[in-house]
Design a protein around this motif. Structure first.
Motif, mmCIF file in Angstrom:
data_model
loop_
_atom_site.group_PDB
_atom_site.id
_atom_site.type_symbol
_atom_site.label_atom_id
_atom_site.label_comp_id
_atom_site.label_asym_id
_atom_site.label_seq_id
_atom_site.Cartn_x
_atom_site.Cartn_y
_atom_site.Cartn_z
ATOM 1 N N ILE A 188 -5.774 -7.236 0.776
ATOM 2 C CA ILE A 188 -6.428 -8.330 0.050
ATOM 3 C C ILE A 188 -6.879 -7.846 -1.323
ATOM 4 C CG2 ILE A 188 -8.474 -9.806 0.011
ATOM 5 C CD1 ILE A 188 -8.197 -9.999 3.084
ATOM 6 N N GLU A 189 -7.461 -6.649 -1.366
ATOM 7 C CA GLU A 189 -7.923 -6.112 -2.646
ATOM 8 C C GLU A 189 -6.761 -5.842 -3.589
ATOM 9 O OE1 GLU A 189 -12.080 -4.034 -1.163
ATOM 10 O OE2 GLU A 189 -10.356 -2.753 -1.597
ATOM 11 N N GLN A 190 -5.670 -5.310 -3.052
ATOM 12 C CA GLN A 190 -4.495 -5.016 -3.864
ATOM 13 C C GLN A 190 -3.907 -6.295 -4.464
ATOM 14 O OE1 GLN A 190 -3.288 -1.967 -4.510
ATOM 15 N NE2 GLN A 190 -1.481 -2.608 -5.655
ATOM 16 N N VAL A 191 -3.862 -7.348 -3.665
ATOM 17 C CA VAL A 191 -3.227 -8.599 -4.087
ATOM 18 C C VAL A 191 -4.112 -9.393 -5.052
ATOM 19 C CG1 VAL A 191 -2.496 -10.876 -3.234
ATOM 20 C CG2 VAL A 191 -1.748 -8.807 -2.062
ATOM 21 N N LEU A 221 0.812 -1.225 0.000
ATOM 22 C CA LEU A 221 0.000 0.000 0.000
ATOM 23 C C LEU A 221 0.838 1.265 0.000
ATOM 24 C CD1 LEU A 221 -2.749 -1.018 2.626
ATOM 25 C CD2 LEU A 221 -2.822 -1.288 0.131
ATOM 26 N N GLY A 222 2.133 1.135 -0.209
ATOM 27 C CA GLY A 222 3.028 2.285 -0.088
ATOM 28 C C GLY A 222 2.778 3.399 -1.065
ATOM 29 N N PHE A 280 -0.316 7.083 2.798
ATOM 30 C CA PHE A 280 0.479 6.060 3.459
ATOM 31 C C PHE A 280 1.564 6.629 4.364
ATOM 32 C CE2 PHE A 280 3.783 2.919 4.014
ATOM 33 C CZ PHE A 280 3.044 1.799 4.377
ATOM 34 N N ASP A 281 2.310 7.613 3.902
ATOM 35 C CA ASP A 281 3.439 8.123 4.685
ATOM 36 C C ASP A 281 2.994 8.760 5.999
ATOM 37 O OD1 ASP A 281 5.244 7.242 2.823
ATOM 38 O OD2 ASP A 281 5.414 9.163 1.791
ATOM 39 N N ALA A 282 1.715 9.183 6.079
ATOM 40 C CA ALA A 282 1.203 9.783 7.316
ATOM 41 C C ALA A 282 0.641 8.748 8.276
ATOM 42 C CB ALA A 282 0.122 10.819 6.980
ATOM 43 N N LEU A 283 0.706 7.485 7.892
ATOM 44 C CA LEU A 283 0.215 6.412 8.749
ATOM 45 C C LEU A 283 1.200 6.186 9.894
ATOM 46 C CD1 LEU A 283 -2.258 4.419 8.419
ATOM 47 C CD2 LEU A 283 -0.606 2.793 7.478
ATOM 48 N N PRO A 284 0.739 6.057 11.132
ATOM 49 C CA PRO A 284 1.668 5.760 12.232
ATOM 50 C C PRO A 284 2.449 4.469 11.957
ATOM 51 C CG PRO A 284 -0.507 6.349 13.082
ATOM 52 C CD PRO A 284 -0.653 6.201 11.603
#
Length: 384
Positions: free
Chosen positions: A195-198, A109-110, A115-119
């Motif tokens: 799961i959706e991405q894969v 998900l990068g 994404f970068d703001a995710l803890p």
């Protein structure tokens, strides 16, 4: 009129199993007794024995206002029990070579703008999400999410789970990933996106094609819209924090809120009979092709002072109880409570659903542990 209704049948696991008539009657009687004692609107329950025999019963009402009886086939929202389906799908994808539990979330998900703001964005793995060791806050308990509940759950658009991620972006992590435990629905929302991405499928479609259809769990459906066929009406305390009326459905039994807001943190309506079938197969090692129980039950302690309570891949593990180890999951969502428990020393599984959370959500009632214990004893006695 007798309130307890019952069905008994065998899972298709290699031949018919003999019915256990005495326990059939006692299951219905147990539910009736709990209805008298606790005064909830209605409930269903089911027991699976080691040979695959399933007994299911119902008591009370699925719609109090019109007197609609609860039946063993009446579905309710299963809430966080859905995490067991999501986690098992991740394990299936790992077996297929589509991902690894050791993968960094970044690898899948990068490229998302948030994404970068995710803890802990750069250090979270799939396994951290499965086991709730990611350090992510739980959006469900953030004041910002609770303030937005009404808008989010009455939105008629197709619900985008990425809207839930926004509530934790920019927040400080609770701890370094992998260094402690904290339950996070947000983590399972992210697993749904993985799961959706894969797979290229909606996450609940991936669950259906890998688990629900092959295992013939036809009573389990995505809870992704307010008009779920046959759903029991749910009841909640009038002073609830969600601003819902005591009856949480309209006259046509359409929910007054959109359960799609749960996303992969739960995401299914089911029956107790389907849930107990699922538990029997999942914990019996029959739900997926190839071995997986070691990965499913690879648990971490939930607290330093409770070393005997672990959390694996979408499964709570109680290592030592008076009935031996217990594996399973609970589920709560406004107006519905569910429980799924497996007792491996005895080979039995129990499940129940109740169409109210009054006295349960705030821990004022001992209904849930009392009913879990009564059903477990009934199931264990049946195999002695």
């Amino acid at each position: 009129m007798r309130r307890g209704l019952l069905i008994a049948f065998s899972l298709a696991l290699g031949g018919l199993a003999a019915p256990v008539a005495a326990q059939d009657g006692r299951l219905a009687a147990t539910l009736d007794e709990f209805l008298e004692r606790y005064g909830f609107p209605g409930a269903t329950a089911a027991i699976a024995l080691p040979d695959g025999t399933v007994m299911a019963a119902a008591t009370g009402l699925a719609d109090v206002e019109i007197g609609r009886a609860m039946t063993p086939e009446t579905p309710m929202l299963a809430a966080s029990i859905g995490k067991s389906f999501v986690a098992a799908t991740v394990l299936a994808l790992e077996s297929e070579g589509r991902l690894s539990r050791a993968d960094l979330l970044l690898a899948h998900l990068g490229d998302r703008p948030w994404f970068d703001a995710l803890p802990n964005a750069g250090t979270i793995t799939i396994d951290h999400l499965l086991q709730h060791t990611s350090g992510l806050p739980d959006h469900v308990h953030l004041p910002e999410f609770q303030a937005e509940w009404t808008r989010l759950t009455t939105d008629e658009r197709d619900f985008d789970p990425e809207r839930l991620i926004d509530f934790v972006t920019g927040e400080a992590p609770l701890f370094e990933a992998g260094h402690a435990w904290a339950y996070s629905d947000t983590g399972y929302v992210l697993l749904g996106l993985v799961i959706e991405q894969v797979t290229g499928q909606a996450w609940h479609e991936a669950v259906r094609t890998r688990l629900l259809d092959p295992l013939d769990l036809g009573g389990t459906v995505p809870s992704n819209r307010p008009d779920l066929p046959g759903l029991a009406v749910g009841y909640i305390a009038p002073d609830n924090p969600f601003g819902l009326p005591a009856r949480t459905a309209d006259a046509e039994r359409r929910l007054l809120w959109n359960p799609a807001v749960e996303a992969a943190g739960g995401g299914f309506a089911s029956t107790s009979a389907d849930l107990v079938r699922w538990g029997h197969l999942l914990f019996g090692g029959e739900a997926l092709e190839g071995p997986y129980l070691d990965r499913l039950l690879d648990g971490v302690p939930v607290a330093p002072d409770a070393p005997g309570i672990l959390y694996g891949a979408g499964v709570a593990i109680y290592a030592d109880t008076p009935r031996g180890p217990v594996w399973g999951h609970g589920g709560w969502i406004p107006a519905y409570v569910s429980s799924l428990r497996h007792y491996p020393d005895h080979g039995v599984t129990v499940a129940f659903q109740i169409n109210t959370d009054v006295g349960i959500a705030n821990d004022e009632s001992d209904l849930v542990p009392a009913l879990e214990a009564a059903l477990a004893d009934l199931a264990i006695e049946a195999v002695r």
